[in-house]
Design an enzyme around this catalytic site. Structure first.
Site, PDB file in Angstrom:
ATOM      1  N   ASN A  69       0.846  -1.193   0.000  1.00 13.63           N
ATOM      2  CA  ASN A  69       0.000   0.000   0.000  1.00 13.63           C
ATOM      3  C   ASN A  69       0.881   1.242   0.000  1.00 13.63           C
ATOM      4  O   ASN A  69       2.104   1.144  -0.062  1.00 13.63           O
ATOM      5  CB  ASN A  69      -0.959  -0.013   1.197  1.00 13.63           C
TER       6      ASN A  69
ATOM      7  N   ASP B 166      -4.653  -6.647   4.573  1.00 13.68           N
ATOM      8  CA  ASP B 166      -5.769  -7.484   5.027  1.00 13.68           C
ATOM      9  C   ASP B 166      -5.748  -8.851   4.351  1.00 13.68           C
ATOM     10  O   ASP B 166      -6.327  -9.805   4.869  1.00 13.68           O
ATOM     11  CB  ASP B 166      -7.100  -6.793   4.719  1.00 13.68           C
TER      12      ASP B 166
ATOM     13  N   LYS C  83     -14.099  -0.048  15.299  1.00 14.16           N
ATOM     14  CA  LYS C  83     -12.772  -0.658  15.491  1.00 14.16           C
ATOM     15  C   LYS C  83     -12.368  -0.631  16.958  1.00 14.16           C
ATOM     16  O   LYS C  83     -11.834  -1.608  17.486  1.00 14.16           O
ATOM     17  CB  LYS C  83     -11.731   0.076  14.645  1.00 14.16           C
TER      18      LYS C  83
ATOM     19  N   LYS D 225     -11.922  -4.337  18.655  1.00  9.56           N
ATOM     20  CA  LYS D 225     -10.526  -4.719  18.846  1.00  9.56           C
ATOM     21  C   LYS D 225      -9.979  -4.339  20.217  1.00  9.56           C
ATOM     22  O   LYS D 225      -8.781  -4.445  20.469  1.00  9.56           O
ATOM     23  CB  LYS D 225      -9.685  -4.119  17.720  1.00  9.56           C
TER      24      LYS D 225
END
Length: 406
Positions: free
Chosen positions: A209, A278, A336, A340
């Site tokens: 990325n 991912d 998130k 998480k």
């Protein structure tokens, strides 16, 4: 806090130079050893004898005034400093600092100084807003110079606007805060991840990325500057190594997971700023994949969610996650944070100018269990890191106090 610290106080030639007397006095009363450097223009606004009496030291005026033959005065002054404060800082001295010019004692000393530099600008409102001055301040911020923002009000020139030197109390407080922050994380172990992971298709091709790692590196440096024992686990990055920070190089998401878990139990603070893939190829070709006229189909599988894994294993650690989004920022950030088990989530909309990957600036919002805590405007990533660390330290203290009360 300032007891025994050596502070170089640089005074440049603006009408606000008279306020430097109060700054010098306050710093001296707080226990600091203040050595004053004045430009020739500054002496037109306030007499050197005033600063000499207040600091109880001779005032540096001329580069060629070498009173002690055993040292070079401007080098000795630069080496002795725990902090350099320039107040007031005119547009002229900012330009010299930004462009490495050294034609008097102050600019020469600034060029030789390795200590932290804090600058308090003061000038006409139009000068302060001039593109050249704005560029110079951006450049200095990128190099780690800190600023005490000028106030807004009636200026000596008759204009009303931003450009008035901050009040002496504000400037002295900024100095005290800087020294206080140097030990905020003393004795703490901090783990930071940065950069974009690389998932290989074959020996020469990979999926990755646009992450440069600059945000994570800035956070690691900010934590180290606060006295922490910092380990930085970095994948693909363009940021240079940081002195005093242990650097662990990895490539793939799996390698990053292993490196993080190996150090997780002993960490007090974990900041997951890396852009982790991912998905990864199900199979990696042993040799370069040769092109053909047919379509190439690549099968991908999910990588292990590192942040979720850390959240599930969290015991005493303070866990900070990052969320790079392109829409519904608050919703995804709060999701998130909950899923998480993070203590904080730092979110940014990477589709916005100045907030995307591979740049030197960022625009972030910080979320806690109660929702949005803080929104930061577009800032250089060094400044974003400093502000985030201040917020994180505060929340860590609040969490520790709450747990102690229970």
């Amino acid at each position: 806090m300032l007891q025994g610290k050596t502070i170089l106080l640089g005074i440049s030639g603006g009408i606000a130079a008279y306020k430097a007397a109060t700054i010098c006095s306050r710093l001296t009363q707080a226990g600091a050893k203040v050595r004053v450097i004045m430009t020739e223009s500054a002496t037109k606004f306030i007499a050197p004898i005033t600063l000499q009496v207040l600091s109880r030291h001779s005032v540096y005026l001329d580069t060629f005034d070498e009173f002690d033959p055993s040292v070079v005065a401007h080098i000795d002054a630069a080496d002795s400093a725990d902090l350099v404060l320039v107040a007031p800082a005119t547009a002229n001295i900012l330009g010299k600092m930004a462009n490495g010019l050294a034609d008097d004692f102050l600019s020469t000393t600034l060029l030789a100084a390795t200590a932290q530099v804090i600058v308090a600008p003061a000038m006409n409102v139009h000068m302060y807003a001039h593109p050249a001055v704005e560029r110079n301040m951006r450049l200095l911020a990128e190099r780690g110079v800190r600023f005490v923002e000028p106030g807004t009000g009636l200026l000596a020139c008759g204009y009303v606007g931003k450009g008035r030197l901050a009040e002496p109390e504000e400037i002295v407080f900024a100095v005290e805060q800087w020294f206080a922050s140097r030990t905020e994380l003393a004795g703490k172990r901090v783990l930071v991840t940065a950069g974009g992971t690389v998932e290989r298709l074959d020996p020469v091709r990979y999926l990755t990325n646009d992450s440069s790692g600059k945000m994570g590196f800035a956070l690691a440096e900010a934590a180290a500057n606060r006295g922490a024992d910092v380990t930085l686990i970095a994948a693909r990055t363009t940021a240079p190594p940081i002195e005093g920070v242990k650097l662990v190089r990895v490539e793939s998401a799996e390698q990053m997971l292993e490196a993080v878990l190996e150090r997780y139990d002993s960490a007090d603070l974990v900041i997951k700023a890396a852009a982790v893939a991912d998905y990864q190829p199900v199979a990696q070709a042993a040799a370069k994949i040769k092109k053909s006229d047919e379509r190439l189909v690549i099968e991908l599988e999910r990588t292990t969610d590192i942040l979720k894994t850390l959240g599930e294993r969290k015991t005493h650690q303070f866990l900070v996650g990052f969320a790079a989004e392109t829409e519904q920022l608050a919703q995804y950030a709060m999701d998130k944070l909950a899923r998480k088990n993070c203590d904080l989530v730092v979110a940014n909309d990477v589709s916005r100018d100045g907030a995307g990957f591979n740049g030197d600036t960022n625009v972030v919002e910080v979320f806690g269990e109660e929702g949005l805590i803080e929104s930061l405007p577009m800032l250089h990533k060094r400044e974003v890191a400093e502000r985030l660390l201040s917020r994180i330290v505060l929340r860590m203290r609040e969490k520790a106090a709450k747990e102690a009360a229970e």
